[in-house]
Design a protein around this motif. Structure first.
Motif, PDB file in Angstrom:
ATOM      1  N   MET A  25       0.838  -1.180   0.000  1.00 36.77           N
ATOM      2  CA  MET A  25       0.000   0.000   0.000  1.00 36.77           C
ATOM      3  C   MET A  25       0.884   1.244   0.000  1.00 36.77           C
ATOM      4  O   MET A  25       1.775   1.377   0.831  1.00 36.77           O
ATOM      5  CB  MET A  25      -0.871  -0.011   1.265  1.00 36.77           C
ATOM      6  CG  MET A  25      -1.531   1.319   1.561  1.00 36.77           C
ATOM      7  SD  MET A  25      -2.448   1.372   3.104  1.00 36.77           S
ATOM      8  CE  MET A  25      -3.649   0.117   2.814  1.00 36.77           C
ATOM      9  N   PRO A  26       0.645   2.155  -0.940  1.00 36.97           N
ATOM     10  CA  PRO A  26       1.423   3.396  -0.930  1.00 36.97           C
ATOM     11  C   PRO A  26       1.165   4.186   0.347  1.00 36.97           C
ATOM     12  O   PRO A  26       0.045   4.200   0.859  1.00 36.97           O
ATOM     13  CB  PRO A  26       0.889   4.161  -2.149  1.00 36.97           C
ATOM     14  CG  PRO A  26       0.148   3.176  -2.970  1.00 36.97           C
ATOM     15  CD  PRO A  26      -0.283   2.070  -2.047  1.00 36.97           C
ATOM     16  N   GLU A  27       2.187   4.849   0.837  1.00 41.43           N
ATOM     17  CA  GLU A  27       2.038   5.624   2.064  1.00 41.43           C
ATOM     18  C   GLU A  27       0.964   6.693   1.928  1.00 41.43           C
ATOM     19  O   GLU A  27       0.299   7.038   2.901  1.00 41.43           O
ATOM     20  CB  GLU A  27       3.381   6.239   2.453  1.00 41.43           C
ATOM     21  CG  GLU A  27       4.389   5.219   2.906  1.00 41.43           C
ATOM     22  CD  GLU A  27       5.745   5.811   3.192  1.00 41.43           C
ATOM     23  OE1 GLU A  27       5.810   6.948   3.692  1.00 41.43           O
ATOM     24  OE2 GLU A  27       6.744   5.132   2.917  1.00 41.43           O
TER      25      GLU A  27
ATOM     26  N   VAL B 197       2.085   4.872  16.960  1.00 44.28           N
ATOM     27  CA  VAL B 197       2.590   4.584  15.622  1.00 44.28           C
ATOM     28  C   VAL B 197       3.923   5.288  15.411  1.00 44.28           C
ATOM     29  O   VAL B 197       4.126   6.405  15.887  1.00 44.28           O
ATOM     30  CB  VAL B 197       1.582   5.005  14.528  1.00 44.28           C
ATOM     31  CG1 VAL B 197       0.300   4.218  14.631  1.00 44.28           C
ATOM     32  CG2 VAL B 197       1.282   6.475  14.573  1.00 44.28           C
ATOM     33  N   PRO B 198       4.836   4.623  14.714  1.00 46.74           N
ATOM     34  CA  PRO B 198       6.065   5.324  14.341  1.00 46.74           C
ATOM     35  C   PRO B 198       5.734   6.336  13.244  1.00 46.74           C
ATOM     36  O   PRO B 198       4.868   6.086  12.405  1.00 46.74           O
ATOM     37  CB  PRO B 198       6.975   4.211  13.809  1.00 46.74           C
ATOM     38  CG  PRO B 198       6.036   3.142  13.352  1.00 46.74           C
ATOM     39  CD  PRO B 198       4.822   3.237  14.228  1.00 46.74           C
ATOM     40  N   ARG B 199       6.366   7.482  13.275  1.00 45.45           N
ATOM     41  CA  ARG B 199       6.120   8.496  12.239  1.00 45.45           C
ATOM     42  C   ARG B 199       6.569   8.003  10.863  1.00 45.45           C
ATOM     43  O   ARG B 199       5.975   8.370   9.852  1.00 45.45           O
ATOM     44  CB  ARG B 199       6.814   9.803  12.592  1.00 45.45           C
ATOM     45  CG  ARG B 199       6.155  10.508  13.752  1.00 45.45           C
ATOM     46  CD  ARG B 199       6.783  11.879  13.986  1.00 45.45           C
ATOM     47  NE  ARG B 199       6.112  12.568  15.073  1.00 45.45           N
ATOM     48  CZ  ARG B 199       5.009  13.288  14.955  1.00 45.45           C
ATOM     49  NH1 ARG B 199       4.445  13.414  13.775  1.00 45.45           N
ATOM     50  NH2 ARG B 199       4.470  13.879  15.999  1.00 45.45           N
ATOM     51  N   THR B 200       7.602   7.195  10.827  1.00 41.66           N
ATOM     52  CA  THR B 200       8.044   6.587   9.577  1.00 41.66           C
ATOM     53  C   THR B 200       7.146   5.397   9.290  1.00 41.66           C
ATOM     54  O   THR B 200       6.806   4.639  10.190  1.00 41.66           O
ATOM     55  CB  THR B 200       9.516   6.124   9.693  1.00 41.66           C
ATOM     56  OG1 THR B 200      10.326   7.257  10.001  1.00 41.66           O
ATOM     57  CG2 THR B 200      10.003   5.471   8.415  1.00 41.66           C
ATOM     58  N   HIS B 201       6.761   5.235   8.042  1.00 48.17           N
ATOM     59  CA  HIS B 201       5.869   4.137   7.671  1.00 48.17           C
ATOM     60  C   HIS B 201       6.635   2.808   7.635  1.00 48.17           C
ATOM     61  O   HIS B 201       7.597   2.660   6.901  1.00 48.17           O
ATOM     62  CB  HIS B 201       5.244   4.397   6.295  1.00 48.17           C
ATOM     63  CG  HIS B 201       4.266   3.345   5.894  1.00 48.17           C
ATOM     64  ND1 HIS B 201       2.930   3.443   6.175  1.00 48.17           N
ATOM     65  CD2 HIS B 201       4.445   2.166   5.263  1.00 48.17           C
ATOM     66  CE1 HIS B 201       2.320   2.357   5.722  1.00 48.17           C
ATOM     67  NE2 HIS B 201       3.221   1.575   5.160  1.00 48.17           N
ATOM     68  N   TYR B 202       6.197   1.879   8.471  1.00 55.75           N
ATOM     69  CA  TYR B 202       6.631   0.485   8.448  1.00 55.75           C
ATOM     70  C   TYR B 202       5.348  -0.322   8.348  1.00 55.75           C
ATOM     71  O   TYR B 202       4.388  -0.037   9.066  1.00 55.75           O
ATOM     72  CB  TYR B 202       7.387   0.094   9.728  1.00 55.75           C
ATOM     73  CG  TYR B 202       8.663   0.854   9.940  1.00 55.75           C
ATOM     74  CD1 TYR B 202       9.842   0.437   9.342  1.00 55.75           C
ATOM     75  CD2 TYR B 202       8.689   2.001  10.729  1.00 55.75           C
ATOM     76  CE1 TYR B 202      11.022   1.145   9.530  1.00 55.75           C
ATOM     77  CE2 TYR B 202       9.852   2.711  10.923  1.00 55.75           C
ATOM     78  CZ  TYR B 202      11.018   2.282  10.316  1.00 55.75           C
ATOM     79  OH  TYR B 202      12.185   2.980  10.498  1.00 55.75           O
ATOM     80  N   GLU B 203       5.310  -1.323   7.490  1.00 50.30           N
ATOM     81  CA  GLU B 203       4.063  -2.044   7.268  1.00 50.30           C
ATOM     82  C   GLU B 203       3.558  -2.765   8.506  1.00 50.30           C
ATOM     83  O   GLU B 203       2.362  -2.792   8.786  1.00 50.30           O
ATOM     84  CB  GLU B 203       4.200  -3.033   6.116  1.00 50.30           C
ATOM     85  CG  GLU B 203       2.888  -3.733   5.820  1.00 50.30           C
ATOM     86  CD  GLU B 203       2.908  -4.565   4.567  1.00 50.30           C
ATOM     87  OE1 GLU B 203       2.348  -5.661   4.614  1.00 50.30           O
ATOM     88  OE2 GLU B 203       3.470  -4.114   3.568  1.00 50.30           O
TER      89      GLU B 203
END
Length: 118
Positions: free
Chosen positions: A1-3, A44-50
């Protein structure tokens, strides 16, 4: 999924409203809209991790997510009575959002863990 399609990325960016509990340079925490306990906060981490498996490859960010969860337990006054930290990873775990997130649960006696009714 795109961020750009990620629900939690949109919440972090302020595009979707949330009930913020705590934030840092690396994490954002907000109340779950469908709480499963008296206290139910998502970190949630600010950086996207699936998912947690991908987040585990970034130990600093993983540690920040967990430390934020513990800080929330203290802030919410559930650190002494007990709380649960949960990552749901994969289909059988019931994951519905594809952005790693930690559930902080407490504020009441929690049921058994595992199979429904078990």
């Amino acid at each position: 999924m795109p961020e750009s399609d990620c629900l939690f990325c949109k919440i972090i960016a302020g595009e979707i409203p949330s009930s913020k509990v705590l934030e840092s340079d690396t994490t954002y925490a907000f109340r779950d809209i469908n709480p499963q306990a008296g206290v139910h906060v998502l970190v949630v981490p600010r950086t996207h991790y699936e998912d947690a498996e991908e987040l585990a490859k970034a130990p600093k960010e993983l540690a920040d997510v967990i430390a934020t969860g513990v800080e929330i337990a203290k802030q919410e006054g559930i650190d002494q009575s007990g709380f649960r930290l949960v990552f749901n990873t994969g289909e059988h775990a019931g994951r519905t959002v594809f952005h790693a997130h930690l559930h902080v649960l407490g504020g009441e006696q929690l049921g058994h863990f595992g199979r429904p009714g078990g």
